[in-house]
Design a protein around this motif. Structure first.
Motif, PDB file in Angstrom:
ATOM      1  N   ASP B 110       0.836  -1.219   0.000  1.00  0.00           N
ATOM      2  CA  ASP B 110       0.000   0.000   0.000  1.00  0.00           C
ATOM      3  C   ASP B 110       0.865   1.261   0.000  1.00  0.00           C
ATOM      4  N   PHE B 113       1.082   2.729  -3.330  1.00  0.00           N
ATOM      5  CA  PHE B 113      -0.115   3.397  -3.841  1.00  0.00           C
ATOM      6  C   PHE B 113      -0.457   4.664  -3.059  1.00  0.00           C
ATOM      7  N   ARG B 114       0.262   4.866  -1.944  1.00  0.00           N
ATOM      8  CA  ARG B 114       0.104   6.085  -1.171  1.00  0.00           C
ATOM      9  C   ARG B 114       0.867   7.236  -1.826  1.00  0.00           C
ATOM     10  N   MET B 115       1.996   6.902  -2.486  1.00  0.00           N
ATOM     11  CA  MET B 115       2.861   7.950  -3.040  1.00  0.00           C
ATOM     12  C   MET B 115       2.296   8.495  -4.339  1.00  0.00           C
ATOM     13  N   PRO B 116       2.206   9.842  -4.456  1.00  0.00           N
ATOM     14  CA  PRO B 116       1.794  10.397  -5.746  1.00  0.00           C
ATOM     15  C   PRO B 116       2.827  10.035  -6.826  1.00  0.00           C
ATOM     16  N   PHE B 117       2.480  10.099  -8.056  1.00  0.00           N
ATOM     17  CA  PHE B 117       3.309   9.748  -9.214  1.00  0.00           C
ATOM     18  C   PHE B 117       3.639   8.254  -9.242  1.00  0.00           C
ATOM     19  N   SER B 119       2.416   5.831  -7.543  1.00  0.00           N
ATOM     20  CA  SER B 119       1.207   5.018  -7.578  1.00  0.00           C
ATOM     21  C   SER B 119       0.650   4.943  -8.999  1.00  0.00           C
ATOM     22  N   GLU B 120       0.691   6.072  -9.703  1.00  0.00           N
ATOM     23  CA  GLU B 120       0.102   6.094 -11.044  1.00  0.00           C
ATOM     24  C   GLU B 120       0.974   5.347 -12.046  1.00  0.00           C
ATOM     25  N   ARG B 123       0.203   1.670 -11.430  1.00  0.00           N
ATOM     26  CA  ARG B 123      -1.071   1.233 -12.015  1.00  0.00           C
ATOM     27  C   ARG B 123      -0.991   1.151 -13.533  1.00  0.00           C
ATOM     28  N   THR B 128      -0.949  -3.694  -9.134  1.00  0.00           N
ATOM     29  CA  THR B 128      -2.074  -3.354  -8.274  1.00  0.00           C
ATOM     30  C   THR B 128      -1.700  -3.692  -6.844  1.00  0.00           C
ATOM     31  N   LEU B 129      -2.597  -3.354  -5.905  1.00  0.00           N
ATOM     32  CA  LEU B 129      -2.313  -3.565  -4.490  1.00  0.00           C
ATOM     33  C   LEU B 129      -2.257  -5.058  -4.179  1.00  0.00           C
ATOM     34  N   CYS B 131      -3.457  -7.504  -2.444  1.00  0.00           N
ATOM     35  CA  CYS B 131      -4.549  -7.924  -1.557  1.00  0.00           C
ATOM     36  C   CYS B 131      -5.291  -9.042  -2.280  1.00  0.00           C
TER      37      CYS B 131
END
Lengths: 362, 286
Positions: B110, B113-117, B119-120, B123, B128-129, B131
């Motif tokens: 996670d 996916f918390r970090m800007p840029f 995370s994108e 993706r 993906t996460l 989970c």
């Protein structure tokens, strides 16, 4: 009489004779009330709202008995109508600056639903309850799965007011289901509506020539076309669909992709600045914390259950968005035609230069 | 007469490049529900990673035939190297070296996916996460899913512990494979341990920036940005034989079975690591 009416499975599946629709002074409520009233099996449709319908919706409501009721003050006047189905659409997704702002929105969403469900409990004839919810019911968290199914529990409460209202509304519905298991309760978690008209806060935002986005975030968005939402609502009233359903156009667009498809320009802003702009007064440029949540986290849901139960597939998010783009073309800065023309010009230019060089070389 | 041919190729390249720019500018490309952008991955990300893969790390692949050509499978590897470059190189290996050119869908913590840029980028490149709902969804969509069960314990371990597999957690990845009945493909990655030899970890600094650890390597932070250049170690990526999970399909909810199977996968990868290391006596061999 009601015990008999609630009896057999075949009887449960039959269309209701008397239907109450809340929120008829707005487009969605008025349109669905008109469509249900047009069904020959339905004898009477009662439309309810706290304000009178505007003149442009009046033609739709010719066959609907409109009543002015402020649900926040109690809905006991609806109990004696002998309604067999009730569609609750008086849920606002954004505050109305002229109608009391966020406080009034919260009152209508939370207290209004609470009062309405209390009245529904008193209606022995009621067999079917359809509620408007939202995919905001999944909350927002960085630990969320990429795609929400109906049984995903929210991890963190959203920052946005609408998202928090939706969580409250759904908790009331859970209570209602326990108390009235004989009523078919359909909860429709709608993705943001989209259609040719930019008539929601989110769509007005996306229709701006320059669309503020959160720097470093490119959320995945989903939309449901208004026409498809109406069809799902119509079937929910006339058919028997017990349960909670995600209602969204399959597939997804990222915000950057949506902005490009509509020929707008993205204006990346730091998240704290966006958060501040949404928190000041009524929000700068109509921005709300619900949108900040959406623009940071994005939201994609699984629609397999809807398609299976209803036998109906809404048009995809991309197709639904295209409908919006076509209608909003006048506001576009960069149109596909202009991009294609520039591409052709560049190609021609390169060819011309190379031809000249080729001739000079020879 | 070879000149016109050359011209055609040049023209085609220019036209293709411009068409790519037009599609990107007008948003006319497809992404899947996880946000994976195959066009961007193939045209932009992979060409960059490919340079690193071939020129810098001189990566060689062993037994890529063990990777299924179609259908969902869970690729499980050892994690190391301070920065998760091994995951990216493994995805290049799966795409370039296998005849089916499969995209490896990586799983990230996670934190990613918390970090800007970041995370994108993650993706868009198909990650993906980590989970279970996402893993099962990808496997049922017949995707190749890449997971590193050691997580931060693996990437953030000291150089002295290189090629020693860390704990595999509770084995959530195994239960996802069992529930979907997809095979597990063990992978040993040799070479990533030497790219940023981790000597220490400044914990207060890590806490300050919200990172799982703050690495100290022979070059970082002493040389500043230059310390971010990975050492050019020689890489070997070896794919093991797929482990069929269908015999255990009913035991997806049995923690003991899941834990034992996770342990079996761990042992397999550890053995593969030792064997593969012997093929590469010099970490910086050509």
């Amino acid at each position: 009489m009601s015990a008999v009416a609630n009896g057999s499975a075949a009887d449960r599946a039959r269309a209701p004779r008397v239907v109450i629709v809340t929120g008829v002074s707005r487009f969605l409520g008025a349109t669905i009330a008109a469509r249900i009233a047009a069904d020959p099996r339905v004898r009477k449709v009662v439309g309810v709202d706290r304000v009178d319908p505007p003149a442009e919706l009046a033609p739709l409501l010719s066959d609907v008995a409109v009543r002015r009721v402020d649900l926040t003050g109690g809905a006991s006047s609806l109990v004696k109508l002998g309604a067999e189905a009730l569609v609750h659409l008086a849920v606002m997704s954004s505050p109305d600056p002229e109608g009391g702002g966020r406080a009034a929105m919260k009152d209508q969403n939370v207290i209004g639903t609470l009062q309405l469900l209390a009245a529904c409990q008193q209606m022995p004839s009621l067999r079917r309850l359809v509620l408007r919810s939202s995919t905001a019911a999944y909350g927002v968290s960085f630990r969320d799965p990429a795609v929400f199914t109906e049984d995903t529990e929210p991890r963190d409460a959203p920052r946005g007011g609408y998202g928090r209202d939706i969580l409250d509304i759904e908790s009331y519905v859970r209570g209602f289901r326990r108390r009235r298991p004989d009523v078919t309760t359909t909860v429709l978690r709608f993705a943001p509506f989209i259609g040719p008209q930019a008539d929601t806060a989110l769509l007005k935002f996306l229709a701006r020539p320059a669309v503020p986005t959160v720097l470093g975030r490119d959320p995945r968005l989903q939309f449901i076309h208004v026409d498809d939402a109406l069809e799902i609502l119509r079937r929910s009233v006339l058919e028997d669909h017990q349960g909670t359903f995600n209602v969204a156009g399959p597939g997804t667009l990222t915000l950057s992709q949506a902005v490009r498809r509509s020929g707008r320009i993205a204006l990346p802003v730091l998240e704290p600045a966006m958060h501040a702009a949404a928190s000041v007064g009524r929000g700068v440029a109509g921005l709300s914390l619900d949108q900040v949540d959406l623009f940071v986290h994005g939201r994609v849901v699984d629609t397999a259950k809807l398609v299976r139960h209803y036998g109906f597939t809404p048009r995809s998010t991309a197709e639904a968005f295209d409908d919006f783009v076509r209608a909003q073309e006048p506001g576009a800065v960069i149109t596909p035609a202009r991009v294609a023309a520039t591409e052709q010009r560049l190609l021609d230019m390169i060819r011309a230069v190379r031809d000249k060089q080729g001739r000079a070389g020879r | 007469m070879s000149v016109p041919e050359y011209d055609d190729e040049f023209d085609e390249r220019v036209a293709a490049g411009l068409a790519f720019v037009r599609r990107r500018l007008s948003g006319q490309y497809q992404i899947d529900e996880f946000g994976f952008d195959p066009e961007l991955t193939e045209q932009v990300f992979q060409p960059v990673l490919r340079q690193l893969y071939h020129r810098w790390f001189r990566t060689e692949v062993i037994d890529v035939k063990n990777l299924p050509g179609e259908g969902g499978a869970l690729v499980v590897g050892n994690h190391s190297g301070t920065v998760a470059l091994d995951a990216l190189m493994l995805s290049v290996a799966c795409h370039d070296e296998h005849p089916a050119h499969r995209h490896l869908r990586l799983l990230g913590a996670d934190f990613v996916f918390r970090m800007p840029f970041v995370s994108e980028l993650a993706r868009k490149s198909g990650a993906t996460l980590a989970c279970n709902p996402d893993v099962e969804r990808l496997l049922l969509a017949e995707e190749l899913v890449g997971v590193f069960p050691e997580g931060f314990k693996g990437v953030g371990k000291r150089f002295a512990d290189r090629y020693k597999l860390q704990r595999f957690g509770r084995g959530g990845f195994v239960s996802a494979a069992l529930r979907t009945g997809k095979p597990i493909v063990p992978v040993a990655i040799v070479g990533a341990e030497e790219i940023y030899p981790l000597l220490g970890n400044i914990k207060p600094l890590a806490r300050l920036i919200g990172a799982p650890y703050f690495p100290v390597t022979p070059t970082f932070p002493w040389l500043g940005p230059l310390g971010l250049v990975p050492l050019p170690s020689k890489w070997l990526i070896r794919f093991g034989e797929p482990i069929d999970t269908t015999p255990y399909a009913d035991a997806a909810d049995d923690p003991a079975v899941v834990f034992n199977l996770a342990d079996q996968v761990r042992e397999t990868i550890q053995t593969m690591l030792h064997e593969t290391l012997e093929l590469r006596p010099d970490p910086f061999a050509p």
